[in-house]
Design a protein around this motif. Structure first.
Motif, PDB file in Angstrom:
ATOM      1  N   GLU A 117     -13.729   4.993   0.989  1.00 34.04           N
ATOM      2  CA  GLU A 117     -13.573   5.737  -0.267  1.00 34.04           C
ATOM      3  C   GLU A 117     -12.644   6.939  -0.069  1.00 34.04           C
ATOM      4  O   GLU A 117     -11.859   7.286  -0.955  1.00 34.04           O
ATOM      5  N   ASP A 118     -12.742   7.558   1.123  1.00 36.39           N
ATOM      6  CA  ASP A 118     -11.892   8.714   1.430  1.00 36.39           C
ATOM      7  C   ASP A 118     -10.413   8.329   1.475  1.00 36.39           C
ATOM      8  O   ASP A 118      -9.545   9.135   1.120  1.00 36.39           O
ATOM      9  N   VAL A 119     -10.121   7.120   1.912  1.00 40.81           N
ATOM     10  CA  VAL A 119      -8.732   6.644   1.952  1.00 40.81           C
ATOM     11  C   VAL A 119      -8.187   6.544   0.526  1.00 40.81           C
ATOM     12  O   VAL A 119      -7.056   6.941   0.249  1.00 40.81           O
ATOM     13  N   ILE A 120      -9.010   6.026  -0.383  1.00 40.56           N
ATOM     14  CA  ILE A 120      -8.608   5.898  -1.792  1.00 40.56           C
ATOM     15  C   ILE A 120      -8.358   7.279  -2.401  1.00 40.56           C
ATOM     16  O   ILE A 120      -7.375   7.491  -3.113  1.00 40.56           O
ATOM     17  N   ILE A 121      -9.264   8.216  -2.109  1.00 43.14           N
ATOM     18  CA  ILE A 121      -9.118   9.592  -2.620  1.00 43.14           C
ATOM     19  C   ILE A 121      -7.827  10.216  -2.081  1.00 43.14           C
ATOM     20  O   ILE A 121      -7.064  10.848  -2.816  1.00 43.14           O
ATOM     21  N   TYR A 122      -7.567  10.023  -0.790  1.00 45.58           N
ATOM     22  CA  TYR A 122      -6.355  10.559  -0.153  1.00 45.58           C
ATOM     23  C   TYR A 122      -5.099   9.994  -0.818  1.00 45.58           C
ATOM     24  O   TYR A 122      -4.155  10.736  -1.113  1.00 45.58           O
ATOM     25  N   ASN A 123      -5.116   8.679  -1.075  1.00 42.19           N
ATOM     26  CA  ASN A 123      -3.970   8.035  -1.737  1.00 42.19           C
ATOM     27  C   ASN A 123      -3.694   8.642  -3.106  1.00 42.19           C
ATOM     28  O   ASN A 123      -2.546   8.879  -3.479  1.00 42.19           O
ATOM     29  N   ASN A 124      -4.777   8.905  -3.852  1.00 41.16           N
ATOM     30  CA  ASN A 124      -4.628   9.440  -5.207  1.00 41.16           C
ATOM     31  C   ASN A 124      -4.327  10.934  -5.227  1.00 41.16           C
ATOM     32  O   ASN A 124      -3.461  11.386  -5.977  1.00 41.16           O
TER      33      ASN A 124
END
Length: 347
Positions: A117-124
């Motif tokens: 989930e943190d990877v998705i947040i970082y991407n956004n």
């Protein structure tokens, strides 16, 4: 007053580059800053990367750009792991810097607690928010995946880390007429020789600069490329015209360690200087396309395809692991497309 500032790497050191239209007042102010220098190559003034200068030019404070102590240790372990696997030094730098960017974003979180989930947040919140490219995002994903495969205690499910959808970008190609103009632009035989060899053999910049005199097999009209991308050796055909030029070049310059040496004997020619040689050739020929050295390699492959060379041979010469990489040149080859008659002609 309009200006932009960003942190850059200059001669292995972090600097703050300041970009603005020519303005005497702003130049005078920047000159007063300790360590301010002008870069002709970057076409910008640059100053030391300090907390004070970051505040002055509204850049993220240094304290927010340093990873946690745990992250620094993990990045170092990651580097050691890649070295033990014999990754190239350029890959190690690229991956460790990409990982560093990700871990700085989560500097207040334990590495073991980072999730998918943190990877998705970082991407956004970081990649998309800062309008960073899909290729940079892909680089980050490669680094994250590889890093989390190497550590034991993690909540990350590596296989579920998704990549950005890649844009299908066609390679940039110059016409044979443009190539001829570029290769004849320089009277300096070394400059002409380097550009000609890149195009005639489809070389990458690094492959050209790593060449040694012993890699030229004049009896079999071949050039041996040692330890190129992916740590693979390969051979490429050497045109008789290029061989003639090489003999002439060799008589004049008498290279020792490398085929193309810089100002210091035994040291390879500088990659940035080689890029500048192409830039000067473009200026002399008044070609306005933003061509790079890699365009010469793309043009070589496309021109081979248009002359009827089998795609499998082109793949071998270029050193592509997958035929899919080489197949992209079929989309820029104009030979078949030019023969298609438009229905407009029958109206």
């Amino acid at each position: 007053m309009n200006w932009t500032a960003k942190v850059i790497q200059h001669k292995g050191e972090n600097r703050i580059a300041v970009y603005f239209e020519k303005n005497a007042d702003l130049i005078a102010r920047i000159k007063k800053i300790d360590g301010a220098r002008w870069s002709q190559q970057k076409m910008a003034w640059h100053i030391p990367d300090t907390e004070e200068n970051r505040v002055r030019f509204k850049i993220t404070p240094l304290s927010d750009t340093i990873p946690s102590e745990e992250a620094i240790l993990q990045i170092e372990k990651f580097k050691q792991w890649m070295r033990s696997k014999r990754y190239s030094e350029s890959t190690i730098i690229t991956y460790s810097e990409a990982l560093k960017s990700f871990l700085i974003f989560y500097r207040k979180k334990a590495v073991a607690e980072i999730t998918n989930e943190d990877v998705i947040i970082y991407n956004n919140e970081y990649i998309l928010k800062n309008n960073l490219s899909a290729s940079y995002q892909n680089q980050i994903v490669n680094a994250i995946k590889l890093f989390f495969q190497t550590i034991r205690e993690t909540k990350m499910l590596v296989d579920k880390i998704h990549r950005p959808k890649r844009a299908k970008v066609l390679p940039n190609v110059l016409s044979k007429e443009e190539i001829k103009l570029i290769l004849n632009a320089h009277s300096n035989i070394k400059h002409k020789m380097m550009l000609s060899l890149i195009y005639s053999c489809g070389l990458r910049c690094g492959e050209l600069l790593a060449l040694e005199p012993v890699h030229i097999d004049s009896k079999r009209n071949l050039i041996l490329l040692k330890n190129s991308k992916g740590k693979k050796d390969r051979i490429a055909p050497l045109s008789p015209k290029i061989l003639e030029m090489l003999r002439e070049y060799y008589k004049i310059h008498k290279p020792t360690t490398y085929l193309f040496e810089g100002q210091i004997k035994g040291q390879p020619y500088d990659a940035r200087s080689l890029q500048l040689i192409l830039k000067q050739a473009l200026q002399k020929t008044e070609i306005t396309k933003p061509a790079t050295l890699h365009w010469l390699r793309h043009s070589f492959a496309t021109h081979l395809l248009e002359s009827g060379t089998d795609l499998r041979y082109i793949q071998e010469i270029l050193g592509h692991s997958s035929s899919k990489t080489t197949e992209i040149y079929t989309h820029v080859s104009t030979k078949s497309i030019q023969q298609i008659k438009s229905p407009f002609d029958d109206l």
